[in-house]
Scaffold this motif. Structure first.
Motif, PDB file in Angstrom:
ATOM      1  N   MET A  86      95.769   3.832  -4.481  1.00 16.49           N
ATOM      2  CA  MET A  86      95.118   2.885  -3.564  1.00 16.49           C
ATOM      3  C   MET A  86      96.139   2.200  -2.649  1.00 16.49           C
ATOM      4  N   GLY A  87      97.352   1.991  -3.191  1.00 16.67           N
ATOM      5  CA  GLY A  87      98.408   1.371  -2.377  1.00 16.67           C
ATOM      6  C   GLY A  87      98.723   2.247  -1.174  1.00 16.67           C
ATOM      7  N   PHE A  88      98.857   3.545  -1.426  1.00 17.11           N
ATOM      8  CA  PHE A  88      99.125   4.493  -0.332  1.00 17.11           C
ATOM      9  C   PHE A  88      97.971   4.476   0.670  1.00 17.11           C
ATOM     10  N   ASP A  89      96.754   4.419   0.158  1.00 15.61           N
ATOM     11  CA  ASP A  89      95.580   4.429   1.026  1.00 15.61           C
ATOM     12  C   ASP A  89      95.635   3.270   2.033  1.00 15.61           C
ATOM     13  N   ILE A  90      95.961   2.086   1.524  1.00 10.20           N
ATOM     14  CA  ILE A  90      96.021   0.904   2.401  1.00 10.20           C
ATOM     15  C   ILE A  90      97.240   0.986   3.324  1.00 10.20           C
ATOM     16  N   GLU A  91      98.393   1.293   2.709  1.00 12.18           N
ATOM     17  CA  GLU A  91      99.645   1.321   3.491  1.00 12.18           C
ATOM     18  C   GLU A  91      99.597   2.325   4.643  1.00 12.18           C
ATOM     19  N   SER A  92      99.049   3.499   4.356  1.00 16.56           N
ATOM     20  CA  SER A  92      99.148   4.578   5.349  1.00 16.56           C
ATOM     21  C   SER A  92      97.990   4.561   6.349  1.00 16.56           C
ATOM     22  N   ASN A  93      96.985   3.747   6.098  1.00 14.38           N
ATOM     23  CA  ASN A  93      95.870   3.671   7.057  1.00 14.38           C
ATOM     24  C   ASN A  93      95.792   2.313   7.746  1.00 14.38           C
ATOM     25  N   VAL A  94      95.799   1.246   6.941  1.00 12.68           N
ATOM     26  CA  VAL A  94      95.581  -0.076   7.534  1.00 12.68           C
ATOM     27  C   VAL A  94      96.813  -0.548   8.316  1.00 12.68           C
ATOM     28  N   LEU A  95      98.009  -0.434   7.711  1.00 11.86           N
ATOM     29  CA  LEU A  95      99.191  -0.992   8.373  1.00 11.86           C
ATOM     30  C   LEU A  95      99.508  -0.286   9.708  1.00 11.86           C
ATOM     31  N   PRO A  96      99.512   1.058   9.759  1.00  7.62           N
ATOM     32  CA  PRO A  96      99.744   1.694  11.068  1.00  7.62           C
ATOM     33  C   PRO A  96      98.651   1.349  12.082  1.00  7.62           C
ATOM     34  N   THR A  97      97.430   1.122  11.602  1.00  5.36           N
ATOM     35  CA  THR A  97      96.353   0.763  12.541  1.00  5.36           C
ATOM     36  C   THR A  97      96.614  -0.606  13.170  1.00  5.36           C
ATOM     37  N   LEU A  98      97.177  -1.525  12.384  1.00  3.38           N
ATOM     38  CA  LEU A  98      97.504  -2.843  12.957  1.00  3.38           C
ATOM     39  C   LEU A  98      98.570  -2.704  14.048  1.00  3.38           C
ATOM     40  N   LYS A  99      99.545  -1.829  13.776  1.00  5.84           N
ATOM     41  CA  LYS A  99     100.586  -1.558  14.781  1.00  5.84           C
ATOM     42  C   LYS A  99      99.934  -1.008  16.056  1.00  5.84           C
ATOM     43  N   LEU A 100      99.017  -0.079  15.856  1.00  2.00           N
ATOM     44  CA  LEU A 100      98.302   0.521  16.981  1.00  2.00           C
ATOM     45  C   LEU A 100      97.540  -0.551  17.772  1.00  2.00           C
ATOM     46  N   LEU A 101      96.828  -1.422  17.064  1.00  2.00           N
ATOM     47  CA  LEU A 101      96.019  -2.433  17.748  1.00  2.00           C
ATOM     48  C   LEU A 101      96.905  -3.384  18.549  1.00  2.00           C
ATOM     49  N   ASN A 102      98.085  -3.708  18.015  1.00  2.00           N
ATOM     50  CA  ASN A 102      99.003  -4.574  18.775  1.00  2.00           C
ATOM     51  C   ASN A 102      99.390  -3.929  20.093  1.00  2.00           C
ATOM     52  N   ASN A 103      99.658  -2.630  20.062  1.00  2.00           N
ATOM     53  CA  ASN A 103     100.023  -1.943  21.299  1.00  2.00           C
ATOM     54  C   ASN A 103      98.820  -1.792  22.233  1.00  2.00           C
ATOM     55  N   CYS A 104      97.654  -1.600  21.678  1.00  2.00           N
ATOM     56  CA  CYS A 104      96.437  -1.518  22.518  1.00  2.00           C
ATOM     57  C   CYS A 104      96.230  -2.839  23.250  1.00  2.00           C
ATOM     58  N   LYS A 105      96.426  -3.912  22.524  1.00  2.00           N
ATOM     59  CA  LYS A 105      96.282  -5.259  23.103  1.00  2.00           C
ATOM     60  C   LYS A 105      97.311  -5.450  24.214  1.00  2.00           C
ATOM     61  N   LYS A 106      98.569  -5.113  23.900  1.00  2.01           N
ATOM     62  CA  LYS A 106      99.659  -5.303  24.867  1.00  2.01           C
ATOM     63  C   LYS A 106      99.408  -4.511  26.144  1.00  2.01           C
ATOM     64  N   ASN A 107      98.894  -3.298  25.994  1.00  2.00           N
ATOM     65  CA  ASN A 107      98.736  -2.410  27.152  1.00  2.00           C
ATOM     66  C   ASN A 107      97.330  -2.440  27.751  1.00  2.00           C
ATOM     67  N   ASP A 108      96.559  -3.442  27.378  1.00  2.00           N
ATOM     68  CA  ASP A 108      95.218  -3.637  27.963  1.00  2.00           C
ATOM     69  C   ASP A 108      94.311  -2.420  27.857  1.00  2.00           C
ATOM     70  N   VAL A 109      94.348  -1.772  26.699  1.00  2.00           N
ATOM     71  CA  VAL A 109      93.379  -0.687  26.443  1.00  2.00           C
ATOM     72  C   VAL A 109      91.969  -1.292  26.535  1.00  2.00           C
ATOM     73  N   LYS A 110      91.061  -0.563  27.174  1.00  2.00           N
ATOM     74  CA  LYS A 110      89.733  -1.154  27.420  1.00  2.00           C
ATOM     75  C   LYS A 110      88.859  -1.137  26.173  1.00  2.00           C
ATOM     76  N   LYS A 111      89.023  -0.101  25.356  1.00  4.79           N
ATOM     77  CA  LYS A 111      88.154  -0.029  24.170  1.00  4.79           C
ATOM     78  C   LYS A 111      88.796   0.834  23.084  1.00  4.79           C
ATOM     79  N   VAL A 112      88.624   0.415  21.839  1.00  2.00           N
ATOM     80  CA  VAL A 112      89.019   1.250  20.691  1.00  2.00           C
ATOM     81  C   VAL A 112      87.735   1.691  19.991  1.00  2.00           C
TER      82      VAL A 112
END
Ligand SMILES: NC(=O)c1ccc[n+]([C@@H]2O[C@H](COP(=O)([O-])OP(=O)(O)OC[C@H]3O[C@@H](n4cnc5c(N)ncnc54)[C@H](O)[C@@H]3O)[C@@H](O)[C@H]2O)c1
Length: 308
Positions: A86-112
């Motif tokens: 379960m640790g791998f499940d959270i680490e490998s899906n949730v944490l990289p997604t947060l990184k992705l969302l930060n970059n989407c926010k920074k670069n004004d992505v219109k929709k995820v």
């Protein structure tokens, strides 16, 4: 309009990329695996491919620059194996997604647009069909990671106005589904039947699921690009339930011959019944599923015709 498809080399992703290209969108495909373009004519010239590992990626800054819509289809686990670590499940899906969302926010992505799971998010229920407002009590870690990402999407919308839509997809099937991926009863069963091998069913075959053809999923996903209504979550399914035994019966009808079935011990991660209420998608998206289960089985046979 530029779309980034994360997980674009996979089963749903490859159909989605093809669908978006045909609609005239510019597409960037991100995946750790090279896409297989066989059976998709002319795709190579029309898609930009970025090969990288979602989990290892330091930043998604370059990737999300000048992108309008991000389709997030990467999952490192499936329901069946997700409880093992379960640790791998959270680490490998949730944490990289947060990184992705930060970059989407920074670069004004219109929709995820996030590919979530209508089959696991709701958990065990007798309220069939299940609507989007139903309580969410997953019984596998995969369902929890999907739900967690959904919650972060809502948080990023609240805090930063990063727009998003969630697709809670039922049980998709179609020609490019990887066999033996522990998902996809329709494809796996049909492949066994065509090879004259016994079909293995975990449990008594009475568990009920909502099976949707991949073309209906891709069409729903593309409808969401321009959706401006008030809803952020959509069930995407066929709205009809079929038991595993009924799938076998339909395969028998289409093949016009007997098939062999072996019954084995049930799995704990399997909810007994899951059928989605798809009325919201029908009324808001001018969409409804077009492919019935029997037609879908025939389409699969057509897709595989060169192998039979
Ligand atoms: N197939 C289903 O039954 C189903 C049902 C509901 C929701 N979903 C969701 O839809 C999405 C797509 O499903 P699918 O069936 O096409 O899955 P898939 O496994 O066929 O495709 C996923 C793709 O993601 C890529 N990927 C995985 N880990 C990666 C990583 N670390 N870095 C880069 N790429 C990586 C894989 O290479 C693959 O091409 C997933 O998020 C899945 O959870 C699938």
């Amino acid at each position: 309009m530029k779309c980034l498809v994360l997980g674009g080399a996979g089963f749903l992703g490859s159909y989605l990329c093809k669908y978006l290209v045909d609609k005239g969108y510019n597409v960037i495909l991100f995946d750790k695996n090279q896409p297989d373009y066989s059976s998709f004519n002319d795709m190579e010239d029309k898609i930009e491919v970025v090969i990288n590992d979602f989990v290892e990626c330091e930043s998604f800054d370059e990737l999300t620059k000048s992108v309008d819509v991000v389709f997030h289809l990467i999952s490192t686990t499936v329901p069946r194996n997700s409880n093992q670590n379960m640790g791998f499940d959270i680490e490998s899906n949730v944490l990289p997604t947060l990184k992705l969302l930060n970059n989407c926010k920074k670069n004004d992505v219109k929709k995820v647009i996030f590919f979530s799971s209508g089959g696991t998010i709701y958990g065990i229920t007798n309220n069939i069909p299940i609507s989007e407002v139903h309580s969410t009590d997953p019984i596998c870690s995969y369902g929890i990671h999907k739900l967690t990402i959904e919650k972060y999407l809502q948080l990023y919308w609240y805090l930063y106005r990063l727009d998003f839509v969630i697709m809670r997809i039922s049980n998709p099937y179609g020609g490019r589904q990887f066999l033996n991926a522990s998902q996809g009863a329709v494809t796996t069963f049909l492949e066994r039947a065509l090879s004259n091998e016994p079909i293995h069913i975990w449990g008594d075959g009475n568990i009920i699921r909502d099976y949707i053809h991949v073309s209906d999923v891709a069409r729903a996903a593309s409808k969401l690009i321009d959706y401006k209504g008030k809803y952020k979550v959509f069930n995407i399914g066929n709205g009809e339930g079929h038991s595993l035994n009924q799938i076998c019966a339909q395969i028998k009808t289409v093949l016009e011959r007997e098939i062999k079935v072996n019954y084995e011990q049930a799995k704990k991660e399997d909810v007994p019944i899951n059928v989605l209420d798809i009325n919201r998608a029908i009324s808001e998206l001018d969409w409804k599923p077009r492919v019935s289960l029997q037609e879908g089985i025939r389409l699969l046979i057509e897709d595989w015709s060169e192998l039979i």
